[in-house]
Design a protein around this motif. Structure first.
Motif, PDB file in Angstrom:
ATOM      1  N   ALA A   1     -21.259  47.412   1.427  1.00 53.49           N
ATOM      2  CA  ALA A   1     -20.897  46.224   2.198  1.00 53.49           C
ATOM      3  C   ALA A   1     -19.920  45.354   1.420  1.00 53.49           C
ATOM      4  N   PHE A   2     -20.127  45.265   0.103  1.00 51.08           N
ATOM      5  CA  PHE A   2     -19.215  44.485  -0.738  1.00 51.08           C
ATOM      6  C   PHE A   2     -17.818  45.108  -0.739  1.00 51.08           C
ATOM      7  N   LEU A   3     -17.736  46.444  -0.798  1.00 54.28           N
ATOM      8  CA  LEU A   3     -16.434  47.118  -0.731  1.00 54.28           C
ATOM      9  C   LEU A   3     -15.760  46.847   0.609  1.00 54.28           C
ATOM     10  N   MET A   4     -16.574  46.844   1.676  1.00 49.73           N
ATOM     11  CA  MET A   4     -16.036  46.558   2.998  1.00 49.73           C
ATOM     12  C   MET A   4     -15.501  45.140   3.069  1.00 49.73           C
ATOM     13  N   LEU A   5     -16.218  44.215   2.457  1.00 48.06           N
ATOM     14  CA  LEU A   5     -15.776  42.815   2.460  1.00 48.06           C
ATOM     15  C   LEU A   5     -14.509  42.637   1.628  1.00 48.06           C
TER      16      LEU A   5
ATOM     17  N   GLY B   1     -12.171  44.893   1.338  1.00 47.53           N
ATOM     18  CA  GLY B   1     -11.111  45.376   2.217  1.00 47.53           C
ATOM     19  C   GLY B   1     -10.762  44.359   3.283  1.00 47.53           C
ATOM     20  N   THR B   2     -11.776  43.662   3.791  1.00 42.14           N
ATOM     21  CA  THR B   2     -11.541  42.621   4.796  1.00 42.14           C
ATOM     22  C   THR B   2     -10.748  41.462   4.199  1.00 42.14           C
ATOM     23  N   PHE B   3     -11.127  41.068   2.983  1.00 39.88           N
ATOM     24  CA  PHE B   3     -10.403  39.983   2.311  1.00 39.88           C
ATOM     25  C   PHE B   3      -8.941  40.371   2.088  1.00 39.88           C
ATOM     26  N   LEU B   4      -8.716  41.615   1.699  1.00 37.27           N
ATOM     27  CA  LEU B   4      -7.339  42.075   1.487  1.00 37.27           C
ATOM     28  C   LEU B   4      -6.553  42.065   2.791  1.00 37.27           C
ATOM     29  N   SER B   5      -7.204  42.444   3.892  1.00 39.72           N
ATOM     30  CA  SER B   5      -6.538  42.402   5.193  1.00 39.72           C
ATOM     31  C   SER B   5      -6.165  40.967   5.560  1.00 39.72           C
ATOM     32  N   CYS B   6      -7.074  40.040   5.308  1.00 35.12           N
ATOM     33  CA  CYS B   6      -6.773  38.624   5.575  1.00 35.12           C
ATOM     34  C   CYS B   6      -5.596  38.158   4.727  1.00 35.12           C
ATOM     35  N   LEU B   7      -5.567  38.630   3.484  1.00 31.40           N
ATOM     36  CA  LEU B   7      -4.494  38.244   2.575  1.00 31.40           C
ATOM     37  C   LEU B   7      -3.143  38.718   3.091  1.00 31.40           C
ATOM     38  N   MET B   8      -3.131  39.872   3.746  1.00 31.18           N
ATOM     39  CA  MET B   8      -1.876  40.428   4.268  1.00 31.18           C
ATOM     40  C   MET B   8      -1.266  39.564   5.361  1.00 31.18           C
ATOM     41  N   LEU B   9      -2.081  38.724   5.989  1.00 30.09           N
ATOM     42  CA  LEU B   9      -1.581  37.891   7.078  1.00 30.09           C
ATOM     43  C   LEU B   9      -1.090  36.526   6.625  1.00 30.09           C
TER      44      LEU B   9
ATOM     45  N   PHE C   1     -18.882  39.410  12.103  1.00 31.95           N
ATOM     46  CA  PHE C   1     -18.847  40.713  11.438  1.00 31.95           C
ATOM     47  C   PHE C   1     -19.568  40.664  10.103  1.00 31.95           C
ATOM     48  N   VAL C   2     -19.302  39.630   9.307  1.00 38.73           N
ATOM     49  CA  VAL C   2     -19.939  39.509   7.996  1.00 38.73           C
ATOM     50  C   VAL C   2     -21.452  39.393   8.141  1.00 38.73           C
TER      51      VAL C   2
ATOM     52  N   LEU D   1     -19.425  51.854   9.067  1.00 40.68           N
ATOM     53  CA  LEU D   1     -18.400  51.157   8.293  1.00 40.68           C
ATOM     54  C   LEU D   1     -17.009  51.628   8.673  1.00 40.68           C
ATOM     55  N   CYS D   2     -16.895  52.900   9.061  1.00 37.79           N
ATOM     56  CA  CYS D   2     -15.616  53.419   9.544  1.00 37.79           C
ATOM     57  C   CYS D   2     -15.181  52.660  10.798  1.00 37.79           C
ATOM     58  N   LEU D   3     -16.113  52.502  11.741  1.00 35.00           N
ATOM     59  CA  LEU D   3     -15.815  51.747  12.957  1.00 35.00           C
ATOM     60  C   LEU D   3     -15.599  50.271  12.645  1.00 35.00           C
ATOM     61  N   ALA D   4     -16.338  49.752  11.662  1.00 32.15           N
ATOM     62  CA  ALA D   4     -16.181  48.350  11.277  1.00 32.15           C
ATOM     63  C   ALA D   4     -14.771  48.076  10.758  1.00 32.15           C
ATOM     64  N   SER D   5     -14.192  49.038  10.062  1.00 29.30           N
ATOM     65  CA  SER D   5     -12.822  48.878   9.557  1.00 29.30           C
ATOM     66  C   SER D   5     -11.834  48.719  10.706  1.00 29.30           C
ATOM     67  N   LEU D   6     -12.049  49.497  11.766  1.00 30.01           N
ATOM     68  CA  LEU D   6     -11.174  49.384  12.939  1.00 30.01           C
ATOM     69  C   LEU D   6     -11.418  48.077  13.678  1.00 30.01           C
ATOM     70  N   TYR D   7     -12.674  47.634  13.712  1.00 26.72           N
ATOM     71  CA  TYR D   7     -12.995  46.357  14.362  1.00 26.72           C
ATOM     72  C   TYR D   7     -12.311  45.199  13.642  1.00 26.72           C
TER      73      TYR D   7
END
Length: 446
Positions: A40-44, A46-54, A319-320, A386-392
């Motif tokens: 879950a931490f790895l997923m978070l 990745g989410t933080f990095l996605s937010c950073l990209m915006l 999501f979190v 988690l795979c589906l969560a990445s797409l979400y």
């Protein structure tokens, strides 16, 4: 000695399993829970990095990547951010998909594949970074448009999983308070239960009214009027069903608290759906609503696309919460654990597990292997989730906007129908949990 009881001897844990982790300040727990929390931490991350990209500052650096920003784009600053989120999501999705396939059929921690699942974290991080770097060199071509289709399908599937988590949470919450009401100060807990239920219903009614005020216009926005009215009626129906005598007989602890939670979530899904409607007259931005009298706000179709919005923030928070809930939920009656084949997970706060019997300081807590006789959850399903969560996350952060003809970003009706359909599935799923004991009296639904 490093902070929080972490020693240099624990550095090899980065290449081993979670069972070697020692901690003085943490409660003893099984590797099944610790492993899920690390993923879950790895997923978070990745989410933080996605937010950073915006963020606006990062877009300037992304423009330097060959092919990421071509002359002629309407809004290159936003476009490169969205395309970067697609790349990060692609890397996270592929990583968890590979692990999902690899973990099919794992029954106990004695399986060699279980060691890969529960350890080798350093190499997993390297794998994610490697896939992510490679993803940024994927030629544009049809990649973004194709990945949008996969993202929409995956995000809808994750919303269904999110609905299961929500229904499970609503039932568990109500059951916990009813038990306390029966065992303790019944009047106090009854007042608390009634107050929270009332507040949730009041909030639902207010938000439904606000949707009518801001997302409909006289003589127009027929779809929005239908969605709002229909979902409001459905919420009323499921609330009535939850207190019917026949339902109460089959589900003694069903009640209005669960219905109020589901109703409020239905309001969110309804708002999330109509906020993706292409017609900006029926879909004003939040800033347009707030500044309706003082100053107009440009919409995406008029040339300005917000890199962040309220819908993304709320979706990200949900999501979190769902991710953490699915990682630490241990009740044997949990629909989450039934979904992931988990029926007897060791409680996270069980201080009797793993206390040193081999001469070590009893205050040092060790993560123990509690899956020698059988896994506590489906490794395959957890990674697939988690795979589906990445797409979400990809669809949520980009607000389900579609890059059209490689030069414009717009919202389309399919995104609206995916979200509004998910609200109906949510109500249908909750209704089934109420009437299932009545329809199938010979089955055990405890």
């Amino acid at each position: 000695m490093l902070p929080n009881g972490f020693t240099l001897l624990q550095i090899p844990c980065l290449c081993s399993s979670a069972t070697c982790i020692l901690c003085r300040c943490c409660p003893s727990t099984g590797n099944s829970t610790v492993t899920r929390l690390i993923y879950a931490f790895l997923m978070l991350l990745g989410t933080f990095l996605s937010c950073l990209m915006l963020t606006p500052g990062i877009s300037d650096q992304l423009k330097k990547i060959p092919g990421f920003c071509v002359n002629g784009y309407v809004d290159c600053d936003v476009l490169v951010g969205y395309k970067a989120v697609y790349r990060v999501s692609f890397a996270m999705t592929i990583f968890f998909l590979v692990f999902a396939v690899l973990m099919i059929g794992v029954k106990t921690s004695k399986d060699p594949r279980a060691a890969i699942h529960n350890g080798f974290w350093f190499f997993k991080v390297l794998a994610i970074v490697g896939i992510m770097v490679g993803a940024f060199y994927i030629p544009e071509g049809p990649f973004t448009r194709t990945w949008f289709v996969f993202g929409a399908a995956g995000a809808f599937s994750f919303i269904l999983i999110q609905l299961v988590l929500l229904v499970d949470f609503a039932h568990s919450w109500n059951e916990s308070w009813v038990v306390r009401m029966e065992e303790g100060n019944s009047k106090c807990w009854y007042a608390v239960l009634l107050s929270v239920t009332g507040l949730l219903y009041i909030a639902s009614i207010i938000f439904f009214a606000l949707l009518f005020v801001f997302y409909t216009v006289p003589g127009g926005c027929a779809e929005n009027k239908f969605f709002i009215s229909f979902n409001m009626i459905l919420c009323f129906i499921v609330s009535v069903i939850s207190i019917l005598p026949k339902v109460q007989e089959g589900q003694p602890r069903s009640g209005l608290l669960q219905s109020s939670v589901i109703s409020l979530y239905t309001v969110y899904l309804t708002w999330s759906a109509i906020s993706n409607e292409p017609d900006r007259i029926c879909n004003p931005s939040l800033m347009t609503i707030l500044n309706k009298i003082t100053a107009p706000t440009l919409s995406p179709q008029n040339g300005t696309i917000p890199w962040w919005d309220t819908q993304s923030i709320i979706g990200l928070i949900l999501f979190v919460l769902c991710l953490l809930y699915s990682s630490i939920r241990n009740s044997t009656n949990s629909q989450v654990n039934k979904l992931t084949l988990s029926g007897n997970d060791t409680p996270m706060l069980d201080d009797t597990v793993g206390n040193g019997s081999d001469g070590e300081d009893v205050e040092v807590r060790r993560v123990v292997d509690n899956e020698k006789d059988g896994v506590q959850y489906s490794y395959f399903f957890f990674h697939f989730m988690l795979c589906l969560a990445s797409l979400y996350i990809m669809m949520t952060l980009t607000n389900w906007y579609r890059i059209f003809n490689l030069n414009t970003i717009t919202s389309k009706w399919p995104a609206v129908w995916v979200k509004i359909t998910s609200s109906w599935v949510c109500l249908l799923l909750y209704t089934w949990t109420l009437i299932a004991p009545v329809v199938c009296p010979n089955r055990d639904f405890n």
